[in-house]
Design an enzyme around this catalytic site. Structure first.
Site, short mmCIF file in Angstrom:
data_model
loop_
_atom_site.label_atom_id
_atom_site.label_comp_id
_atom_site.label_asym_id
_atom_site.label_seq_id
_atom_site.Cartn_x
_atom_site.Cartn_y
_atom_site.Cartn_z
N HIS A 79 41.59 81.12 39.66
CA HIS A 79 41.46 82.33 38.83
C HIS A 79 41.24 81.97 37.36
O HIS A 79 40.48 82.65 36.65
CB HIS A 79 42.71 83.20 38.95
CG HIS A 79 42.97 83.69 40.33
ND1 HIS A 79 44.12 84.38 40.67
CD2 HIS A 79 42.25 83.58 41.48
CE1 HIS A 79 44.08 84.68 41.96
NE2 HIS A 79 42.97 84.19 42.48
N HIS A 261 37.17 90.03 45.03
CA HIS A 261 38.08 88.94 44.71
C HIS A 261 37.63 87.64 45.39
O HIS A 261 37.77 86.55 44.82
CB HIS A 261 39.52 89.25 45.13
CG HIS A 261 40.46 88.16 44.72
ND1 HIS A 261 40.95 88.04 43.44
CD2 HIS A 261 40.96 87.09 45.42
CE1 HIS A 261 41.71 86.96 43.36
NE2 HIS A 261 41.73 86.37 44.56
N ASP A 265 37.07 84.10 43.57
CA ASP A 265 37.54 82.79 44.05
C ASP A 265 36.40 81.80 44.19
O ASP A 265 36.54 80.61 43.85
CB ASP A 265 38.24 82.94 45.41
CG ASP A 265 39.67 83.45 45.30
OD1 ASP A 265 40.24 83.41 44.19
OD2 ASP A 265 40.22 83.90 46.33
N HIS A 288 38.93 79.07 50.42
CA HIS A 288 39.02 77.92 49.53
C HIS A 288 38.55 76.63 50.20
O HIS A 288 37.86 75.82 49.57
CB HIS A 288 40.45 77.77 49.02
CG HIS A 288 40.90 78.90 48.16
ND1 HIS A 288 40.31 79.19 46.95
CD2 HIS A 288 41.87 79.83 48.33
CE1 HIS A 288 40.90 80.26 46.42
NE2 HIS A 288 41.84 80.67 47.25
N HIS A 366 -6.50 51.31 19.42
CA HIS A 366 -5.73 50.69 20.49
C HIS A 366 -6.36 51.01 21.84
O HIS A 366 -6.22 52.09 22.37
CB HIS A 366 -4.28 51.16 20.45
CG HIS A 366 -3.35 50.32 21.28
ND1 HIS A 366 -2.97 50.64 22.54
CD2 HIS A 366 -2.75 49.12 21.00
CE1 HIS A 366 -2.14 49.72 23.01
NE2 HIS A 366 -2.00 48.77 22.10
#
Length: 464
Positions: A79, A261, A265, A288, A366
């Site tokens: 959170h 929510h 997460d 998770h 060059h």
């Protein structure tokens, strides 16, 4: 999305009980320098150890994401990290005098309010986005979980949850712009099913859980004696089932608050990748464990993409220094001011850009008819890029000269021709001492190393 890195202008503290440990702690967000990232510090432990918010430091996923490093552990970080990502803050030191951030109301909104009170501060470095280059997926067939990332020049997330619950049903939540986080996602609280409550208590979790910081979803018929038992468990005088199957709680802030929510997460867990992401994230029934497993896959992809340490250049983005700012810092002028932009600058590293055109004056002599950028010009351009880095270490850089002292281990890998864009990266090999700077330098074209060298330079005051 912000292109520049940000920190906060001043420290700010929040206090409260930890959800799972039940320990009251004070958490202080403190400003941090460029490229610091997110780090926690356990100031209550001997030596005040630092714990980097890194997916490789995850040690526990029991109803939250726990990280550990240097003998210190921090529980339930998601959170807190979601609030930082949602406000696009890149660099913060988070000091804790306990094992877990306070749960507050079960969402990220109190952290967001505190960070706003501290104030956001832009830093003089570009954000190091990782742009998802191709489709990437994680699947857990046993749990019915799937998370996918798709290429996109933005950060969008969509979450679907379905727990076969008559109360929750199937829910979706999404944001199409990270700026929507504060208004649409930050205030969405954590939730738990009633049948999980006692099990979590028996597992020595949710010691700080309360009906003021979590939504309890009642997914079955509850008898009066069980409500009495729950009131004792939750230390409440009375517990009852409210409408829509929510236990003793105020009404939902959104009809799909649980899905929102889960999106919160997901944002917090993906912060453990260590870099801001550009891509579209699609997640079905995330948790998770799945979030962290997916974050590890993204981090592996980043490692594979950056194993050659190639800096990225987006010409659409505003540079850290344009040609006028470069000219105000370096003494060189036409035809010997060889750097067009500085796109990254911090205390130890600088990245500069040079566009090669046929109009360069040295192409007349060059290799006429076969124009190749002279190696000495590449070295000089890299030295000028390094000069910007060296002058960045002193106050009032306009009062100093930088002189090239030595070059070692110089190697030319490929030829550079008109139409190429060279990206020079210089990094200090050690802190500047007695006005002497030692740097490693690399030059890239189209992601390929074309030249590398180690250089030394001297900083001398102009009136010395």
């Amino acid at each position: 999305m912000n292109d520049k890195q940000h920190t906060i202008t001043a420290p700010v503290t929040v206090s409260g009980i930890g959800l799972h440990t039940g320990v009251v702690s004070n958490m202080t967000f403190k400003p941090a320098p460029i490229n610091h990232g997110y780090k926690f510090q356990r100031i209550d432990l001997p030596g005040q150890p630092i714990v980097a918010a890194d997916v490789d430091n995850v040690v526990d996923l029991s109803r939250g994401t726990t990280i550990e490093q240097n003998g210190a552990r921090v529980n339930t970080v998601e959170h807190t990290l979601a609030a930082l990502v949602g406000l696009q803050i890149d660099n913060v030191l988070i000091q804790l005098d306990g094992p877990e951030p306070p749960i507050m109301d079960g969402s990220s909104i109190e952290f967001v309010k505190a960070l706003h009170a501290a104030g956001l501060q832009e830093q003089n470095a570009l954000r190091n986005y990782f742009e998802i280059p191709k489709g990437l997926s994680y699947i857990d067939e046993d749990r019915g979980v799937e998370i996918a990332a798709l290429p996109l020049d933005d950060y969008r997330l969509t979450v679907m949850v379905d727990y076969n619950s008559p109360v929750l049903g199937s829910q979706h939540a999404s944001i199409t712009d990270i700026n929507q986080f504060e208004k649409e996602i930050a205030s969405c609280r954590t939730f738990v099913f009633l049948h999980e409550l006692e099990m979590l208590y028996k597992q020595n979790l949710i010691k700080g859980g309360d009906l003021d910081n979590a939504i309890v979803i009642v997914d079955r018929v509850v008898q009066e004696d069980e409500l009495t038992h729950l009131s004792d468990l939750l230390k409440k005088q009375k517990v009852e089932v409210k409408e829509e199957g929510i236990l003793n709680n105020t009404e939902l802030r959104y009809k799909n608050e649980p899905a929102r929510h889960k999106l919160l997460d997901l944002i917090g867990d993906l912060a453990l990748i260590g870099r801001p992401i550009k891509g579209q994230i699609l997640a079905a029934r995330p948790g998770h464990a799945a979030n962290v497993a997916f974050a590890k896959k993204v981090k592996k992809m980043i490692h594979e993409a950056t194993i050659k340490n190639v800096p990225t250049y987006d010409p659409k983005k505003k540079p850290v220094m344009d040609i006028n700012q470069i000219a105000a810092t370096l003494p060189h002028r036409y035809p010997f001011l060889l750097i067009d932009k500085i796109i990254h600058l911090d205390e130890t590293t600088v990245t500069g850009v040079k566009n090669i055109t046929m109009n360069e004056p040295f192409f007349q002599g060059h290799f006429p008819g076969n124009p190749v950028l002279p190696g000495v010009i590449q070295i000089e351009a890299m030295a000028q890029t390094g000069g910007i880095l060296v002058l960045n270490t002193v106050e009032n850089p306009e009062e100093y000269w930088t002189y090239f002292l030595a070059i070692d281990k110089c190697r030319f890998k490929r030829k550079v021709v008109p139409g190429d864009t060279i990206i020079f990266k210089c990094e200090l090999l050690a802190p500047v001492k007695r006005g002497i700077a030692k740097m490693s330098g690399q030059a890239f074209v189209a992601g390929q190393l074309v030249m590398e060298a180690e250089m030394s330079a001297s900083i001398v005051k102009k009136d010395a």
